[in-house]
Enzyme design. Structure first.
Site, mmCIF file in Angstrom:
data_model
loop_
_atom_site.group_PDB
_atom_site.id
_atom_site.type_symbol
_atom_site.label_atom_id
_atom_site.label_comp_id
_atom_site.label_asym_id
_atom_site.label_seq_id
_atom_site.Cartn_x
_atom_site.Cartn_y
_atom_site.Cartn_z
ATOM 1 N N LYS A 1 0.861 -1.216 -0.094
ATOM 2 C CA LYS A 1 -0.026 -0.164 0.205
ATOM 3 C C LYS A 1 0.724 1.301 0.010
ATOM 4 O O LYS A 1 1.645 1.696 0.980
ATOM 5 C CB LYS A 1 -0.865 -0.009 1.208
ATOM 6 N N ASN B 1 -8.432 1.701 10.340
ATOM 7 C CA ASN B 1 -7.735 1.139 11.478
ATOM 8 C C ASN B 1 -8.028 2.115 12.612
ATOM 9 O O ASN B 1 -8.441 1.598 13.482
ATOM 10 C CB ASN B 1 -6.465 1.822 11.161
ATOM 11 N N THR B 2 -8.127 3.580 12.812
ATOM 12 C CA THR B 2 -8.358 4.231 13.955
ATOM 13 C C THR B 2 -9.987 3.892 14.203
ATOM 14 O O THR B 2 -10.199 3.946 15.584
ATOM 15 C CB THR B 2 -8.334 5.627 13.509
ATOM 16 N N GLY C 1 -10.975 8.075 7.092
ATOM 17 C CA GLY C 1 -12.029 8.738 7.409
ATOM 18 C C GLY C 1 -13.335 8.058 7.978
ATOM 19 O O GLY C 1 -14.086 8.544 8.624
#
Length: 267
Positions: free
Chosen positions: A101, A210-211, A189
Site C-alpha cells: 500500500k 484502522n483508527t 475517515g
C-alpha cells in the site's frame, strides 16, 4: 453467493481491510482483527516491528503471514524516494512479498496525499515489480492516472485520516468508482459501521480502516460491527435500492383491487 474481492488476481472473501496500529498491544490487535474477519492487514513499516527490531515482540508472531495477507504501507513518508525505499525494505523483510500500500503524505497536519509524489512513487514501484494499492485523493482524473500507471487498486480517502468524519463527498467517490476498472476501496475517515455501509452501498469494492476500530472504547466489538456494516452495505448494493422519489409518494400497500364501501343508490 460467491462475491469475492479480487486484488492483483487473488480472491478474498472479506471486503474489510484493517490496519494494525494504535492498539494497546499486539494481543488486542489480533483479537480485533480476528473479530473483523479481515484477511488483508496493513502494517506501517516505519512504526511496527515485523522483524527489523531483533529481540522485540513482532507482529508476525500474533498475525502469522500464513493466515493473513500483509499489506505493508508507507505511513510517515512525505516523498516518493522515501516511499520507494520503505517498500523495498518491506519486501526484504517479508521474503519477496510484492503486494503493498503506497501513501505519500503532503503534510503532517492533514495527512492529505501528495498526488504528484504519489504518482512518481507508483510508477517506480510498478517498474520494480510491486503490486501497488494506492492511497489517493477522491479525484477521478488522478485515480485514472494511477490506474494507467499500473496500480492494482485505488484507495481514495473518505475524509482525513483519523478524523472519523465519514463519507464527506459521495459524489466524487462515485465518479472514481465509475471511472476506473481496478478495485476502489475507501481509505481513511471511516468512523463507525454506518460509514462503512455507505461506502459499500455506493459501489466501493472494499473499505480499509484502522483508527475507527482501534480508537473505539471496545475495539473488538467495533471490529465485529464494521464487519457487519461492510457486509450489509455490499448486499444492499447488489440488491439494488429502490429509486428515490423526491415529490412522488407511493403507499407500500397495493391500491388496486381494494375493497371500497358501496355507495347508496340514488332514489
Amino acid at each position: 453467493m460467491n462475491d469475492a474481492l479480487v486484488v492483483a488476481g487473488k480472491a478474498y472473501s472479506s471486503r474489510l481491510l484493517v490496519g494494525t496500529g494504535k492498539y494497546k498491544d499486539f494481543a488486542q490487535t489480533r483479537a480485533a482483527i480476528e473479530a473483523s474477519g479481515a484477511q488483508i492487514v496493513t502494517v506501517a513499516i516505519r512504526r511496527t516491528n515485523i522483524g527489523q527490531a531483533k529481540g522485540e515482540p513482532s507482529l508476525l508472531e500474533y498475525l502469522p503471514p500464513s493466515k493473513f495477507t500483509y499489506l505493508p504501507n508507507t505511513a510517515g513518508c512525505y516523498s516518493a524516494p522515501d516511499a520507494v525505499r520503505t517498500l523495498r525494505l518491506a519486501r526484504e523483510l517479508l521474503d519477496g512479498h510484492d503486494l503493498v500500500k503506497l501513501e505519500v503524505l503532503g503534510d503532517p497536519h492533514t495527512l492529505y496525499p501528495n498526488m504528484p509524489e504519489t504518482l512518481a512513487a507508483a510508477e517506480q514501484l510498478v517498474k520494480d515489480g510491486f503490486k501497488v494499492m494506492v492511497y489517493c485523493s477522491d479525484d477521478p482524473i488522478q485515480a485514472r492516472m494511477l490506474e494507467d500507471a499500473g496500480c492494482v487498486a485505488v484507495m481514495p480517502l473518505a475524509s482525513l485520516i483519523g478524523s472519523g468524519m465519514g463519507i464527506l463527498n459521495p459524489w466524487n467517490l462515485q465518479l472514481v468508482i465509475d471511472r476506473v476498472k481496478v478495485p476502489v476501496l475507501v481509505d481513511a475517515g471511516v468512523g463507525t459501521a454506518s460509514d462503512a455501509a455507505i461506502a459499500m452501498e455506493l459501489g466501493c469494492d472494499g473499505v480499509l480502516m484502522n483508527t475507527a476500530i482501534a480508537a473505539a472504547k471496545d475495539p473488538v466489538l467495533m471490529a465485529r460491527a464494521m464487519k457487519k456494516g461492510v457486509e450489509a452495505g455490499r448486499e444492499a448494493f447488489l440488491a439494488g435500492r429502490m429509486p428515490k422519489k423526491l415529490y412522488s409518494a407511493a403507499p407500500s400497500s397495493p391500491v388496486e383491487g381494494t375493497i371500497t364501501p358501496s355507495q347508496p343508490k340514488a332514489a
